[in-house]
Write a protein that holds these residues in place. Sequence first.
Motif, short mmCIF file in Angstrom:
data_model
loop_
_atom_site.label_atom_id
_atom_site.label_comp_id
_atom_site.label_asym_id
_atom_site.label_seq_id
_atom_site.Cartn_x
_atom_site.Cartn_y
_atom_site.Cartn_z
N ASN A 262 0.81 -1.21 0.00
CA ASN A 262 0.00 0.00 0.00
C ASN A 262 0.85 1.26 0.00
OD1 ASN A 262 -3.14 -0.24 0.28
ND2 ASN A 262 -2.31 -2.00 1.36
N LEU A 263 1.96 1.25 0.72
CA LEU A 263 2.83 2.42 0.72
C LEU A 263 3.46 2.61 -0.66
CD1 LEU A 263 4.13 4.75 2.18
CD2 LEU A 263 5.85 3.19 3.09
N ALA A 264 3.88 1.51 -1.28
CA ALA A 264 4.43 1.59 -2.63
C ALA A 264 3.37 2.06 -3.62
CB ALA A 264 4.99 0.23 -3.05
N GLY A 321 7.40 -14.55 -8.82
CA GLY A 321 6.92 -13.98 -7.57
C GLY A 321 6.52 -12.53 -7.73
N ALA A 322 5.57 -12.10 -6.94
CA ALA A 322 5.03 -10.74 -7.06
C ALA A 322 6.07 -9.68 -6.73
CB ALA A 322 3.80 -10.58 -6.16
N ARG A 323 6.90 -9.95 -5.72
CA ARG A 323 7.88 -8.94 -5.29
C ARG A 323 8.85 -8.60 -6.41
NH1 ARG A 323 13.08 -9.13 -3.26
NH2 ARG A 323 13.66 -7.47 -1.77
N ARG A 324 9.39 -9.60 -7.08
CA ARG A 324 10.35 -9.34 -8.15
C ARG A 324 9.69 -8.56 -9.30
NH1 ARG A 324 13.07 -15.37 -8.38
NH2 ARG A 324 14.29 -15.20 -6.46
N LEU A 325 8.44 -8.90 -9.55
CA LEU A 325 7.74 -8.21 -10.64
C LEU A 325 7.49 -6.74 -10.29
CD1 LEU A 325 7.07 -9.63 -13.25
CD2 LEU A 325 4.67 -9.61 -12.61
N VAL A 326 7.14 -6.48 -9.03
CA VAL A 326 6.95 -5.09 -8.60
C VAL A 326 8.25 -4.30 -8.74
CG1 VAL A 326 6.48 -3.60 -6.62
CG2 VAL A 326 5.04 -5.58 -7.04
N ILE A 327 9.35 -4.90 -8.31
CA ILE A 327 10.64 -4.22 -8.39
C ILE A 327 10.99 -3.88 -9.83
CG2 ILE A 327 13.14 -4.55 -8.09
CD1 ILE A 327 12.48 -6.15 -5.53
N THR A 328 10.84 -4.85 -10.73
CA THR A 328 11.13 -4.60 -12.15
C THR A 328 10.21 -3.53 -12.72
OG1 THR A 328 11.83 -6.90 -12.40
CG2 THR A 328 11.34 -5.67 -14.42
N GLY A 329 8.91 -3.65 -12.41
CA GLY A 329 7.93 -2.71 -12.95
C GLY A 329 8.17 -1.28 -12.48
N LEU A 330 8.43 -1.10 -11.19
CA LEU A 330 8.65 0.25 -10.68
C LEU A 330 9.95 0.85 -11.23
CD1 LEU A 330 7.48 0.00 -6.95
CD2 LEU A 330 6.28 0.98 -8.91
N ALA A 331 10.95 0.00 -11.46
CA ALA A 331 12.20 0.48 -12.06
C ALA A 331 11.94 0.98 -13.49
CB ALA A 331 13.24 -0.64 -12.06
N LEU A 332 11.10 0.27 -14.23
CA LEU A 332 10.77 0.70 -15.60
C LEU A 332 9.96 2.00 -15.58
CD1 LEU A 332 9.89 -2.73 -17.23
CD2 LEU A 332 11.83 -1.26 -17.80
N GLY A 446 8.83 4.37 -4.05
CA GLY A 446 8.01 3.16 -3.95
C GLY A 446 8.84 1.91 -4.13
N LEU A 447 9.80 1.94 -5.04
CA LEU A 447 10.70 0.82 -5.25
C LEU A 447 11.52 0.55 -3.99
CD1 LEU A 447 12.17 -1.24 -7.06
CD2 LEU A 447 13.59 0.65 -7.90
N ALA A 448 11.99 1.61 -3.34
CA ALA A 448 12.77 1.46 -2.11
C ALA A 448 11.95 0.80 -1.01
CB ALA A 448 13.31 2.83 -1.66
N ALA A 453 11.22 -3.05 2.81
CA ALA A 453 10.17 -3.56 3.71
C ALA A 453 9.85 -5.02 3.43
CB ALA A 453 8.91 -2.72 3.59
N LEU A 454 10.03 -5.46 2.21
CA LEU A 454 9.72 -6.84 1.85
C LEU A 454 10.99 -7.53 1.38
CD1 LEU A 454 6.36 -6.34 -0.07
CD2 LEU A 454 6.69 -6.96 2.31
#
Length: 466
Positions: A262-264, A321-332, A446-448, A453-454
């Motif tokens: 939610n914070l991200a 996994g969802a976490r890796r996808l979030v990291i990649t997506g926010l970086a893009l 958000g990426l940070a 946090a996760l």
Amino acid sequence: MPKKLALTVLCTGMLMIILDVTIVNVALPAIQHDLGFSQSGLAWVINAYLIPFGSLLLLAGRIGDLVSRRGVFIGGLILFTVASAACGLADNPTMLIAARFVQGIGGAATSAVILGMIVTMFPGPREQARAIGVYSFVASAGGAVGLLLGGILTEAVNWHWIFFVNVPVGSVTVAAARRFLPYDRSVPSGRRGVDLAGAALITGALMTTVYTIVSPGGPTRTVSLAAVAAALMIGFVIREATAASPLIPLRVFRSRSLTGANLAQLLSAAGMFGTFFVGVLYAQHVLGYDALRIGLSFLPVTVVMGGLSLRYTDRLIARFGARRLVITGLALIAAGLTFFARVPVDGRYLTDVLPAMLLLGLGGGMAFPALAALAMGEATPDDAGLASGVFNTTAQVGSALGLAVLATLSSGRYASLRAGGVPDVLAQTGGYRLAFLTAAALALAGLAVIVTALRTPVDSRELVTV
């Protein structure tokens, strides 16, 4: 097939709500001309919708848990459709702003319970990831679709039809919802009544917060409103910690995945939504695009995001996994916004705008479905509506925050450059560059959050525990 029809109904309702956040942007000049809005008053065509929308999502989600998510969805959609007709019929600023406020109430009720219904209708990890991907595409790409549809309707007919179009679509969706959405129990086991005191405190706190964000004033006024919002929020936390049947059980925030996602979401939504608004201004005032061309220029975001969300994101979540996808997506997303920050005065769409659009589409198509999966992954059946309301609230408050912050920074930079003797177009471009760079910083923040946090990745097979 019944599940697919139900998902279609829910996503159609969500699309109507999200479209209304951005569809108005490209029609604002026409609305101002026809109804005689002042420049400052024109902002309230958007703000009057965002304030109740961002404020009432939590309350609507909890009422859905305690009474009926299906009933809250249908009731909100009816209210939204009626208010849309009133917006289309408005012949003065007061009537339009009042109708937009009611639209925001209906939009909050409709959208707050959708994720909760999805996670209960699709309990399997793979099917739920796919359903959330469809939902996230609609929720994220709907903003870009709104710009295109707003441009088409404004150019082809007139601005009234950006609201009138909701009437037939809403009526059909209500009828389909009554037929295809499953009935849910009236009161979850062990729960009785609504925490009215908690509801009043959180609604007041959110409404004051959103109002402070979207209607900035002098330092004294801003600090006073912020103090009121903080006092109401503190009162709400105390109330929820002591109430027998709290509106929001504080235990839900013990979940790292829920809190971190939610914070991200708050930060990334601030960057993305604010970028749509500032991007429209850049296209209109610097590149000289008309309403239709503005809408078409944002279409690649929708196409790319839709292709990923609807066909591939669920597979990527299952594999990586969802976490890796979030990291990649926010970086893009951050990369796309950083590219936007270099826009020149004599920019060309293919070389200066399209690459950023493609990066935003790729990043959004990966990040937002995965964020929704993380946020809803540990929700129980009784709390699914609450988790959905929290997730949607952070998105809408983030959107309001992004709009206010980026618009304020952009206009402030413009004024500073003009005072220094910089030509008008150069000054405008300088303001937009600062806004895009700030949006990139929000995405990186958000990426940070996700990275720190996760730290332990959430296994895709554990995303659903209902």
